[in-house]
Design an enzyme around this catalytic site. Structure first.
Site, PDB file in Angstrom:
ATOM      1  N   LYS A  54       0.862  -1.219  -0.038  1.00 44.79           N
ATOM      2  CA  LYS A  54       0.283  -0.147  -0.027  1.00 44.79           C
ATOM      3  C   LYS A  54       0.890   1.339   0.071  1.00 44.79           C
ATOM      4  O   LYS A  54       0.647   2.270  -0.571  1.00 44.79           O
ATOM      5  CB  LYS A  54      -0.856   0.181   1.193  1.00 44.79           C
ATOM      6  CG  LYS A  54      -2.054  -1.123   1.110  1.00 44.79           C
ATOM      7  CD  LYS A  54      -2.657  -0.949   2.415  1.00 44.79           C
ATOM      8  CE  LYS A  54      -3.901  -2.058   2.537  1.00 44.79           C
ATOM      9  NZ  LYS A  54      -4.630  -2.438   3.935  1.00 44.79           N
ATOM     10  N   GLN A  98      -4.694  -1.736   9.888  1.00 40.76           N
ATOM     11  CA  GLN A  98      -4.552  -3.008   9.085  1.00 40.76           C
ATOM     12  C   GLN A  98      -5.070  -4.320  10.229  1.00 40.76           C
ATOM     13  O   GLN A  98      -4.887  -4.431  11.216  1.00 40.76           O
ATOM     14  CB  GLN A  98      -3.299  -3.215   8.950  1.00 40.76           C
ATOM     15  CG  GLN A  98      -2.758  -4.571   8.218  1.00 40.76           C
ATOM     16  CD  GLN A  98      -3.323  -4.753   6.771  1.00 40.76           C
ATOM     17  OE1 GLN A  98      -3.262  -3.856   6.157  1.00 40.76           O
ATOM     18  NE2 GLN A  98      -3.764  -5.828   6.518  1.00 40.76           N
ATOM     19  N   ASP A 121     -11.373   3.427   4.489  1.00 41.68           N
ATOM     20  CA  ASP A 121     -11.376   2.036   4.298  1.00 41.68           C
ATOM     21  C   ASP A 121     -12.847   1.555   4.519  1.00 41.68           C
ATOM     22  O   ASP A 121     -13.263   0.306   4.368  1.00 41.68           O
ATOM     23  CB  ASP A 121     -10.450   1.204   5.252  1.00 41.68           C
ATOM     24  CG  ASP A 121     -10.072  -0.160   4.984  1.00 41.68           C
ATOM     25  OD1 ASP A 121     -10.428  -0.352   3.674  1.00 41.68           O
ATOM     26  OD2 ASP A 121      -9.921  -0.950   5.682  1.00 41.68           O
TER      27      ASP A 121
END
Length: 280
Positions: A54, A98, A121
């Protein structure tokens, strides 16, 4: 009949090119690049690799990265404090926690520490509720990527029957809501569905997002249906029995190269959108 392959890599490449142009324009206007902060708890090799990917993809598209690494022993309160600091930092536009996180952490509580305006996200309760109510928000990245893929291939959703296999709060549930918002008739299936094969056989659009290799048998696919395989299992195996499904579907996403590339492309696009919104 052999299905048309829905090329997620090509669609993602186009989206990233558009995102890079927007990031450049933002940088010229704001005097800084859009910034995505990634929070990683522990040293899980797969998560560490994903975060590096990423960061690399962000740099290639004009987006700054900030990596916050916390030890495996981090508590929920310590993680919330770190995320709250990022939420309050005007130099940070998007926040990604994450996951999975270590078992001692309340993951939902940690997600909720992300300010909705930085939830690029799409993992907070605010984002899910806004998706359900068709209000402005950042959508969960994989579901949004799926809908963008279907749009790119001009798949008509209104009036069609869509079957979603999976009900996770960041994939199955929100993708069903997005399809419902396009006037599809949506059926959710899951591990407790007793007539899964019959449900799939009636579907014009199948979205497999359950995380079990080849659970969806190719012979279940209705001739001419559109199949989106959002599963990714060891050995590059999806949730759909692709070898058979490709002979029955009209369109299908491959594994890999289908849904996967869209997820990070949407993440970066939503990061730039968050940065743009910060300027009013």
């Amino acid at each position: 009949m052999s299905a048309e392959i829905i090329d997620g890599s090509a669609v993602a490449k186009q989206l990233l090119a558009e995102t890079a142009a927007r990031a450049k324009a933002f940088t010229e206007r704001a005097g800084r690049a859009p910034c995505l902060a990634t929070v990683l708890v522990g040293q899980d090799p797969a998560s560490m690799s994903y975060v590096r990917m990423k960061q690399n993809r962000s740099a290639k598209n004009g987006i700054d990265s900030r990596k916050v690494e916390l030890p495996e022993t981090t508590t929920t309160d310590e993680l919330i404090a770190a995320i709250t600091g990022l939420s309050d930092d005007p130099q940070v536009d998007g926040i990604l926690l994450q996951h999975p996180v270590p078992e001692q952490i309340d993951e939902r509580a940690a997600f909720e520490a992300i300010a909705p305006r930085k939830d690029v996200d799409g993992v907070t309760m605010h984002s899910l509720a806004a998706t359900a109510l068709d209000l402005p928000s950042f959508h969960s990245c994989t579901p949004e990527g799926i809908v963008r893929l279907l749009d790119s291939y001009r798949v008509e959703l209104a009036g069609k029957r869509a079957v979603v296999i999976g009900r996770s709060p960041i994939l199955g549930m929100p993708v069903g809501l997005l399809l419902l918002g396009r006037n599809a008739t949506v059926t959710y299936c899951h591990s407790g569905t007793v007539d899964l094969a019959d449900q799939v056989r009636q579907a014009d659009v199948v979205v497999a997002a359950v995380g079990r290799p080849e659970l969806i048998k190719g012979e279940w696919i209705k001739p001419g249906a559109v199949v989106v395989d959002a599963g990714y299992n060891p050995g590059n195996v999806g949730d759909v029995e692709q070898a058979v499904a490709v002979e029955r579907a009209s369109m299908i996403t491959p594994v890999p190269g289908g849904v996967g590339p869209m997820t990070i492309a949407v993440l970066l696009a939503q990061t730039v959108a968050a940065a743009e919104a910060s300027l009013g």
